[in-house]
Design a protein around this motif. Sequence first.
Motif, PDB file in Angstrom:
ATOM      1  N   HIS A   1     -13.599  54.612  33.738  1.00 31.52           N
ATOM      2  CA  HIS A   1     -13.298  53.210  34.016  1.00 31.52           C
ATOM      3  C   HIS A   1     -13.249  52.319  32.764  1.00 31.52           C
ATOM      4  O   HIS A   1     -12.472  51.368  32.731  1.00 31.52           O
ATOM      5  CB  HIS A   1     -14.319  52.641  34.994  1.00 31.52           C
ATOM      6  N   VAL A   2     -14.083  52.593  31.779  1.00 28.94           N
ATOM      7  CA  VAL A   2     -14.162  51.707  30.600  1.00 28.94           C
ATOM      8  C   VAL A   2     -14.090  52.516  29.306  1.00 28.94           C
ATOM      9  O   VAL A   2     -14.438  53.701  29.270  1.00 28.94           O
ATOM     10  CB  VAL A   2     -15.452  50.856  30.603  1.00 28.94           C
ATOM     11  N   TYR A   3     -13.624  51.851  28.252  1.00 30.12           N
ATOM     12  CA  TYR A   3     -13.576  52.474  26.921  1.00 30.12           C
ATOM     13  C   TYR A   3     -13.808  51.407  25.856  1.00 30.12           C
ATOM     14  O   TYR A   3     -14.006  50.230  26.164  1.00 30.12           O
ATOM     15  CB  TYR A   3     -12.266  53.235  26.724  1.00 30.12           C
ATOM     16  N   ASN A   4     -13.848  51.853  24.596  1.00 32.47           N
ATOM     17  CA  ASN A   4     -13.979  50.937  23.466  1.00 32.47           C
ATOM     18  C   ASN A   4     -12.593  50.728  22.869  1.00 32.47           C
ATOM     19  O   ASN A   4     -11.974  51.677  22.392  1.00 32.47           O
ATOM     20  CB  ASN A   4     -14.928  51.508  22.408  1.00 32.47           C
ATOM     21  N   CYS A   5     -12.119  49.495  22.903  1.00 34.32           N
ATOM     22  CA  CYS A   5     -10.755  49.229  22.441  1.00 34.32           C
ATOM     23  C   CYS A   5     -10.702  49.139  20.914  1.00 34.32           C
ATOM     24  O   CYS A   5     -11.450  48.373  20.309  1.00 34.32           O
ATOM     25  CB  CYS A   5     -10.242  47.923  23.049  1.00 34.32           C
ATOM     26  N   PRO A   6      -9.809  49.903  20.265  1.00 38.55           N
ATOM     27  CA  PRO A   6      -9.705  49.872  18.806  1.00 38.55           C
ATOM     28  C   PRO A   6      -8.954  48.654  18.284  1.00 38.55           C
ATOM     29  O   PRO A   6      -8.909  48.429  17.081  1.00 38.55           O
ATOM     30  CB  PRO A   6      -8.936  51.161  18.490  1.00 38.55           C
ATOM     31  N   TYR A   7      -8.354  47.883  19.172  1.00 35.07           N
ATOM     32  CA  TYR A   7      -7.536  46.745  18.738  1.00 35.07           C
ATOM     33  C   TYR A   7      -8.281  45.412  18.853  1.00 35.07           C
ATOM     34  O   TYR A   7      -8.399  44.673  17.881  1.00 35.07           O
ATOM     35  CB  TYR A   7      -6.231  46.695  19.533  1.00 35.07           C
TER      36      TYR A   7
END
Length: 241
Positions: free
Chosen positions: A16-22
């Motif tokens: 459901h969730v991740y760490n966005c690199p942008y």
Amino acid sequence: MNDKSHLDAKYFIDRHVYNCPYCNRNNVAYRLSYPLTFNWSNSKECYVYFATCDSCNKKSMHLSFNELDVIDLHSSYYRFHQNVTGEIDDNFFYSVPTSFFSLDNRIPKILRELITEAEGCLKSNYLTGASVCVRKLIYELAILEGATGDNYDERIKSLKEIRKDVDGEYFDTLLTIQQVTSDKVHEESYDGWSPKHLRLILSTVIEILGLMYVIPELRKEKRQSILALREDILGKPKDEA
């Protein structure tokens, strides 16, 4: 409470969730495009997964030799199926952006690039290449810090003496790994580290670089922010007026 800070260095936390690199937001919702495939070789397929951040709408690309099941959400958006168990990140051997995004830009560029290259080699199981990158990383760090030494051990010991502001146990860890994994004196004849040792070395080096280059700048920025706030509320101190 279990320490889960290691998740900050990953792309995918779960389905459901991740760490966005942008936008650099952690634990933000994401959605997948339908996976694509291409022929990596005559007998091997590669699967391409695109993850779109729900916050900034930018896409990252992730390559895997594993076909991961996805489920259709709506409007051509997908999510990893619940039968994808374990760490989702472990299925991918290459991502764009690479883990370079998780390294603070206060760390010198040449060191960030070598960490990125070492991690890329490690993910592809190119252990000699990863080991060479790590040794060059220590060499470049020694140059930046004015450390001396003709080999890996000597440079680490010199860095430990120069940077007494960094907990010496981090440098001792790097020395211990070398001592327990090889009895070869000359770097030219060194075979390289195993994956587990390389992961430990890279984690230790990243922590050292954070203590060297990031934490001092964060403290400086915080101090400047507090002084500016004090001046805004109380005015300049008399001795500065």
